[in-house]
Scaffold this active site. Structure first.
Site, short mmCIF file in Angstrom:
data_model
loop_
_atom_site.label_atom_id
_atom_site.label_comp_id
_atom_site.label_asym_id
_atom_site.label_seq_id
_atom_site.Cartn_x
_atom_site.Cartn_y
_atom_site.Cartn_z
N ASP A 111 1.14 -10.25 3.61
CA ASP A 111 -0.03 -10.12 4.39
C ASP A 111 -1.17 -10.31 3.60
O ASP A 111 -2.40 -10.21 4.26
CB ASP A 111 0.04 -8.61 5.07
CG ASP A 111 1.36 -8.33 6.07
OD1 ASP A 111 1.58 -9.39 6.48
OD2 ASP A 111 1.83 -7.18 6.10
N ASP A 113 0.82 -1.06 0.15
CA ASP A 113 0.07 -0.03 -0.02
C ASP A 113 0.82 1.45 -0.02
O ASP A 113 0.76 2.19 -0.77
CB ASP A 113 -0.95 -0.10 1.16
CG ASP A 113 -1.65 1.26 1.68
OD1 ASP A 113 -2.57 1.18 0.74
OD2 ASP A 113 -1.32 2.05 2.11
#
Ligand code: ATP
Length: 319
Positions: free
Chosen positions: A127, A103
């Site tokens: 993740d 991100d």
């Protein structure tokens, strides 16, 4: 387009090398030169570039980590840093950039795109917390690594009739915990997205023991609580020994699974195709078996939901 760049940024993930390889080979196949930027945005600021040849990405598809290295850079986030990065890209004649990361890395990519540098993001993080893709590169390998470890722990858990708490990565999301928990047949899966009480956890352990279970496996995402504190509380409530294992960084490494290699190869090839077609400011995702393309901006305001169906099934199967 004559020349593109590729970098890996944020945490490393198994399969990043397969993605780099796919970017380099697809570009060269299409007559486009590729520069590898080492150490993510830090390398972009430092001018740490290397021209990639077909051979430079040979013998890496099976290796974990990233041959381009990765780093985090605070300087890049500043106005001056951003300007320096854009200048460096332009000076080198790079006309498009592939950013492999999470991100934060995509926020950087969007900033560059808004300053006129065409960018495409490839989700690479164990993740799996990036929305608009079912899987990010590295997640499948990390889950398989946890499963292998738990298989071994099970042997001793059964022999000693113990409760094991296995802490896995996931500070803000429980995807690794959920998928590995289901694959391991864990009795309890604790994730940040779902509140729980120690009483419920203890009740489950006790009902298992009452029906003859020889051990209990609890998979805990690191963001769902402190494993040692939880272990101590369980011991206080039910009077049984608990053991804690923190798997830590071993989940980040290792040879990527076939799934991650294929995903990375597909995404790497697609990234080059998009840049050549003039597409920018997008991330490639993989949804229901198909590659899809999403605006980077959309990713920043969205959350990747936990797989509710799988979470509910895990409770049913752990009866
Ligand atoms: P992981 O999920 O593995 O942590 P990530 O890509 O989210 O990966 P970050 O450390 O958040 O990792 O981001 C990597 C780098 O991206 C940062 O060091 C910084 O240089 C850049 N970056 C992060 N956020 C921004 C932002 N808002 N604007 C510009 N650049 C950013």
């Amino acid at each position: 387009m004559k020349r593109i760049g590729v970098l890996t940024s944020g945490g490393d993930a198994p399969g990043m090398n397969a993605a780099i390889r796919a970017v380099v080979r697809s570009a060269i196949y299409n007559g486009v030169e590729v520069y590898g930027i080492r150490k993510g945005y830090a390398g972009l600021l430092a001018g740490d570039f290397i021209e990639m040849s077909l051979g430079s990405v040979g013998d890496i598809i099976h290796r974990g980590g990233t041959i381009l290295r990765t780093a985090r850079s605070e300087e890049f986030k500043t106005k001056e840093g951003m300007e320096k990065a854009v200048n460096n890209i332009k000076q080198l004649g790079i006309e498009g950039l592939v950013v492999i990361g999470g991100d934060g890395s995509f926020r950087g990519a969007a900033e560059l795109a808004n300053r006129g540098i065409p960018t495409i993001g490839i989700p690479g993080t164990i993740d799996n917390d990036i929305p608009f893709t079912d899987y990010s590169i590295g997640f499948d390998t990390a889950v398989n690594t946890v499963v292998e470890a738990v298989n071994k722990i099970r042997d001793t858990a059964t022999s000693h009739e113990r409760t094991f708490i296995i802490e896995v990565m996931g500070r803000e999301s429980g995807h690794i915990a959920l998928y590995s928990g289901v694959a391991c047949g864990a009795e309890t899966i604790l994730v940040p997205e779902k509140p729980y009480t120690i009483k419920n956890v203890c009740d489950k352990i006790m009902s298992g023991y009452k029906r003859g279970k020889l051990h209990s496996i609890i998979i805990l995402a690191e963001g769902a609580g402190n494993a040692f504190e939880i272990g101590q509380k369980i011991k206080e409530v039910i009077g049984l020994e608990t053991r804690v294992i923190v798997l830590g960084h071993l989940q980040r490494g290792g040879t990527p699974t076939a799934f991650d290699r294929i995903l990375a190869s597909q995404m790497g090839g697609k990234a080059v195709e998009l840049l050549l077609n003039g597409v920018s400011n997008k991330m490639i995702g993989w949804v229901k078996g198909e590659l899809i393309v999403t605006d980077l901006e959309k990713i920043f305001s969205a959350q990747k939901p936990l797989n509710e169906e799988l979470y509910n099934l895990a409770s049913v199967l752990a009866i």
